[in-house]
Design a protein around this motif. Structure first.
Motif, PDB file in Angstrom:
ATOM      1  N   GLU A   1       0.703  -1.162  -0.080  1.00 63.78           N
ATOM      2  CA  GLU A   1       0.164   0.002   0.065  1.00 63.78           C
ATOM      3  C   GLU A   1       0.916   1.173  -0.119  1.00 63.78           C
ATOM      4  OE1 GLU A   1      -2.952   0.710  -0.028  1.00 63.78           O
ATOM      5  OE2 GLU A   1      -4.040  -1.272  -0.205  1.00 63.78           O
ATOM      6  N   ARG A   2       0.149   2.193  -0.756  1.00 64.22           N
ATOM      7  CA  ARG A   2       1.052   3.528  -0.737  1.00 64.22           C
ATOM      8  C   ARG A   2      -0.139   4.578  -0.481  1.00 64.22           C
ATOM      9  NH1 ARG A   2       4.591   4.226  -5.821  1.00 64.22           N
ATOM     10  NH2 ARG A   2       2.751   3.242  -6.648  1.00 64.22           N
ATOM     11  N   GLU A   3       0.443   5.824  -0.343  1.00 62.40           N
ATOM     12  CA  GLU A   3      -0.820   6.847  -0.202  1.00 62.40           C
ATOM     13  C   GLU A   3       0.184   8.239  -0.627  1.00 62.40           C
ATOM     14  OE1 GLU A   3      -3.599   5.507   3.706  1.00 62.40           O
ATOM     15  OE2 GLU A   3      -2.028   7.158   4.070  1.00 62.40           O
ATOM     16  N   ILE A   4      -0.829   9.105  -1.033  1.00 61.98           N
ATOM     17  CA  ILE A   4      -0.132  10.492  -1.314  1.00 61.98           C
ATOM     18  C   ILE A   4      -0.649  11.484  -0.276  1.00 61.98           C
ATOM     19  CG2 ILE A   4      -0.555  12.351  -3.109  1.00 61.98           C
ATOM     20  CD1 ILE A   4       1.495   9.902  -4.048  1.00 61.98           C
ATOM     21  N   VAL A   5       0.372  12.390  -0.107  1.00 59.82           N
ATOM     22  CA  VAL A   5       0.020  13.342   0.892  1.00 59.82           C
ATOM     23  C   VAL A   5       0.232  14.812  -0.307  1.00 59.82           C
ATOM     24  CG1 VAL A   5       0.845  14.862   2.919  1.00 59.82           C
ATOM     25  CG2 VAL A   5       0.693  12.277   2.762  1.00 59.82           C
ATOM     26  N   LEU A   6      -0.734  15.557  -0.389  1.00 58.81           N
ATOM     27  CA  LEU A   6      -0.729  16.707  -1.086  1.00 58.81           C
ATOM     28  C   LEU A   6      -0.059  17.870  -0.357  1.00 58.81           C
ATOM     29  CD1 LEU A   6      -1.460  18.274  -3.816  1.00 58.81           C
ATOM     30  CD2 LEU A   6      -3.765  18.514  -2.785  1.00 58.81           C
ATOM     31  N   ASP A   7       1.044  18.465  -0.665  1.00 54.45           N
ATOM     32  CA  ASP A   7       1.738  19.232   0.102  1.00 54.45           C
ATOM     33  C   ASP A   7       1.252  20.859  -0.134  1.00 54.45           C
ATOM     34  OD1 ASP A   7       3.473  17.469   1.245  1.00 54.45           O
ATOM     35  OD2 ASP A   7       4.803  17.206  -0.717  1.00 54.45           O
ATOM     36  N   GLY A   8       0.707  20.971  -1.527  1.00 48.11           N
ATOM     37  CA  GLY A   8       0.236  22.279  -1.628  1.00 48.11           C
ATOM     38  C   GLY A   8       0.054  22.340  -3.192  1.00 48.11           C
TER      39      GLY A   8
ATOM     40  N   ALA B   1      -5.129   9.874  -1.190  1.00 47.22           N
ATOM     41  CA  ALA B   1      -4.653  10.998  -1.006  1.00 47.22           C
ATOM     42  C   ALA B   1      -4.968  11.650   0.272  1.00 47.22           C
ATOM     43  CB  ALA B   1      -4.478  11.707  -2.403  1.00 47.22           C
ATOM     44  N   HIS B   2      -4.106  12.454   0.887  1.00 44.59           N
ATOM     45  CA  HIS B   2      -4.531  13.169   1.879  1.00 44.59           C
ATOM     46  C   HIS B   2      -4.005  14.643   1.902  1.00 44.59           C
ATOM     47  CE1 HIS B   2      -5.333   9.624   4.532  1.00 44.59           C
ATOM     48  NE2 HIS B   2      -4.471   9.252   4.070  1.00 44.59           N
ATOM     49  N   ALA B   3      -4.811  15.600   2.469  1.00 45.17           N
ATOM     50  CA  ALA B   3      -4.483  16.829   2.388  1.00 45.17           C
ATOM     51  C   ALA B   3      -4.730  17.739   3.504  1.00 45.17           C
ATOM     52  CB  ALA B   3      -4.968  17.564   1.035  1.00 45.17           C
TER      53      ALA B   3
ATOM     54  N   ALA C   1      -6.160  21.808   4.180  1.00 43.44           N
ATOM     55  CA  ALA C   1      -6.394  22.848   3.487  1.00 43.44           C
ATOM     56  C   ALA C   1      -6.997  23.818   4.032  1.00 43.44           C
ATOM     57  CB  ALA C   1      -7.113  22.598   2.080  1.00 43.44           C
ATOM     58  N   ASP C   2      -7.022  25.253   3.650  1.00 40.88           N
ATOM     59  CA  ASP C   2      -7.650  26.242   4.381  1.00 40.88           C
ATOM     60  C   ASP C   2      -8.178  27.139   3.316  1.00 40.88           C
ATOM     61  OD1 ASP C   2      -5.299  27.490   3.699  1.00 40.88           O
ATOM     62  OD2 ASP C   2      -4.757  28.056   5.699  1.00 40.88           O
ATOM     63  N   PHE C   3      -9.027  28.047   3.798  1.00 42.01           N
ATOM     64  CA  PHE C   3      -9.608  29.313   2.702  1.00 42.01           C
ATOM     65  C   PHE C   3     -10.169  28.548   1.647  1.00 42.01           C
ATOM     66  CE2 PHE C   3      -6.408  31.174   5.487  1.00 42.01           C
ATOM     67  CZ  PHE C   3      -7.446  32.012   6.233  1.00 42.01           C
ATOM     68  N   GLY C   4      -9.721  29.139   0.397  1.00 45.03           N
ATOM     69  CA  GLY C   4     -10.202  28.601  -0.941  1.00 45.03           C
ATOM     70  C   GLY C   4      -9.507  27.221  -1.188  1.00 45.03           C
ATOM     71  N   GLY C   5      -8.681  26.801  -0.749  1.00 47.60           N
ATOM     72  CA  GLY C   5      -8.258  25.504  -0.761  1.00 47.60           C
ATOM     73  C   GLY C   5      -9.238  24.301  -0.700  1.00 47.60           C
ATOM     74  N   VAL C   6     -10.053  24.447   0.456  1.00 43.00           N
ATOM     75  CA  VAL C   6     -10.980  23.600   0.847  1.00 43.00           C
ATOM     76  C   VAL C   6     -11.978  23.534  -0.137  1.00 43.00           C
ATOM     77  CG1 VAL C   6     -12.736  23.084   2.428  1.00 43.00           C
ATOM     78  CG2 VAL C   6     -10.905  24.178   3.240  1.00 43.00           C
ATOM     79  N   ASP C   7     -12.569  24.734  -0.811  1.00 44.58           N
ATOM     80  CA  ASP C   7     -13.482  24.644  -1.989  1.00 44.58           C
ATOM     81  C   ASP C   7     -12.735  23.942  -3.081  1.00 44.58           C
ATOM     82  OD1 ASP C   7     -15.420  25.812  -0.604  1.00 44.58           O
ATOM     83  OD2 ASP C   7     -14.847  27.740  -1.248  1.00 44.58           O
ATOM     84  N   LEU C   8     -11.638  24.249  -3.458  1.00 43.71           N
ATOM     85  CA  LEU C   8     -10.749  23.484  -4.892  1.00 43.71           C
ATOM     86  C   LEU C   8     -11.066  21.796  -4.469  1.00 43.71           C
ATOM     87  CD1 LEU C   8      -9.052  23.364  -7.160  1.00 43.71           C
ATOM     88  CD2 LEU C   8      -7.244  23.921  -5.610  1.00 43.71           C
ATOM     89  N   LEU C   9     -10.489  21.556  -3.290  1.00 41.93           N
ATOM     90  CA  LEU C   9     -10.319  20.235  -3.289  1.00 41.93           C
ATOM     91  C   LEU C   9     -11.699  19.438  -2.983  1.00 41.93           C
ATOM     92  CD1 LEU C   9      -7.466  19.724  -0.597  1.00 41.93           C
ATOM     93  CD2 LEU C   9      -7.335  19.436  -2.946  1.00 41.93           C
ATOM     94  N   LEU C  10     -12.736  20.186  -2.543  1.00 49.72           N
ATOM     95  CA  LEU C  10     -14.065  19.543  -2.633  1.00 49.72           C
ATOM     96  C   LEU C  10     -14.394  19.280  -3.870  1.00 49.72           C
ATOM     97  CD1 LEU C  10     -15.722  21.377   0.447  1.00 49.72           C
ATOM     98  CD2 LEU C  10     -15.068  18.950   0.248  1.00 49.72           C
TER      99      LEU C  10
END
Length: 297
Positions: free
Chosen positions: A211-218, A250-252, A254-263
């Motif tokens: 198993e592998r997972e991705i962490v979204l840094d930014g 994948a995990h991330a 986020a705050d502000f506009g980044g939340v809407d982007l990932l949703l």
């Protein structure tokens, strides 16, 4: 303007030239020294016989050029400059309630709901059913502000030209993933960075060894290029690469506009009490400095 068929759509060509030059009918007529009524008749197809000099003045005033030749000239003689056809008016088929075309130098579009109509920006209609709208929506609308019009067209050009790719030769470890969004001239307008992690570091042997997972840094997008879908394209490129690599999670954070982007890209909020943390060494140093010495009597 070049003749590419037995009959030239002179009215359509002039509307397209006006759009390219961002000129109203009155502005082009003034520049060419032609009565606006004459230009209006030509564009509407109501002027059957137009003097060549009138056409030339209108075309030149709009930044175009009249070319006369015979078939094969451009293919057989390299000295003849190529004439590039002017793109047509995208909304030329739209008509207002009186059956008239919308001004070609503006950006017109169909209105399907309140969000499509800038005239309804002040109204909180968005969640109301149509029978409760306080005003009837127009069939189409257009943008009068030249500044907003230029910004809209610039954004459309950026959307068409930007490309997204994964960078694999930047010296980063193989577990680090980097995607960039760039323009044809190489200018960088967006970037995404992520890294792989082994979930066994968190869950121990409960997870399969493969198993592998991705962490979204930014995800970063240049300020003027935001709200053009570039961030979503970067995240979509990461998702496609995860599928090719067989990585499902994948995990991330986020705050502000980044939340809407990932949703919008299919992520969901897990609600585990994550916090966005920041270390500011300058602030920390200032907090530890001694205060001013007391005044001596």
């Amino acid at each position: 303007m070049a003749e590419t068929a037995d009959r030239v759509d002179l009215g359509g060509s002039l509307r397209a030239l006006r759009r390219r030059a961002d000129l109203s009918q009155r502005e082009l007529a003034d520049l060419a020294g032609v009565p606006q009524a004459t230009l209006a008749r030509i564009e509407s197809g109501r002027s059957g016989d137009v003097r060549f000099r009138t056409v030339e003045r209108l075309v030149r005033a709009a930044g175009g050029r009249v070319a006369i030749g015979i078939p094969g000239d451009q293919a057989s003689d390299d000295r003849v400059p190529e004439v590039v056809p002017v793109p047509g008016v995208p909304h030329d088929g739209l008509r207002d309630e009186a059956g008239r075309r919308y001004p070609p130098h503006l950006d017109a579009w169909e209105v399907h709901g309140p969000r499509d109509w800038p005239g309804a920006w002040w109204a909180g209609w968005w969640n109301l059913p149509p029978q409760h709208w306080p005003r009837r929506l127009p069939a189409a609308t257009y943008e009068l502000s030249r500044e907003r019009r230029d910004r809209r067209r610039w954004g459309e050009r950026i959307r068409r030209e930007v490309t997204v790719r994964r960078v694999t030769n930047d010296g980063l470890p193989g577990t680090c993933w980097r995607f960039v969004a760039e323009l044809p001239d190489g200018r960088l307008v967006g970037e995404l960075r992520a890294h792989e992690r082994d979930p066994r570091l968190l869950y121990g042997d409960l997870i399969d060894a493969g198993e592998r997972e991705i962490v979204l840094d930014g995800v970063l997008v240049a300020g003027p290029c935001r709200l053009l879908g570039i961030g979503q394209r970067l995240v979509a490129a990461l998702t496609a690469e995860m599928e090719r690599a067989g990585i499902r999670v994948a995990h991330a954070v986020a705050d502000f506009g980044g939340v809407d982007l990932l949703l919008a890209c299919g992520y969901r909020i897990e609600g585990r009490g994550h916090y966005a943390m920041r270390l500011d060494r300058a602030w920390l140093g200032a907090a530890l400095l001694p205060g001013p010495a007391p005044l001596q009597p």
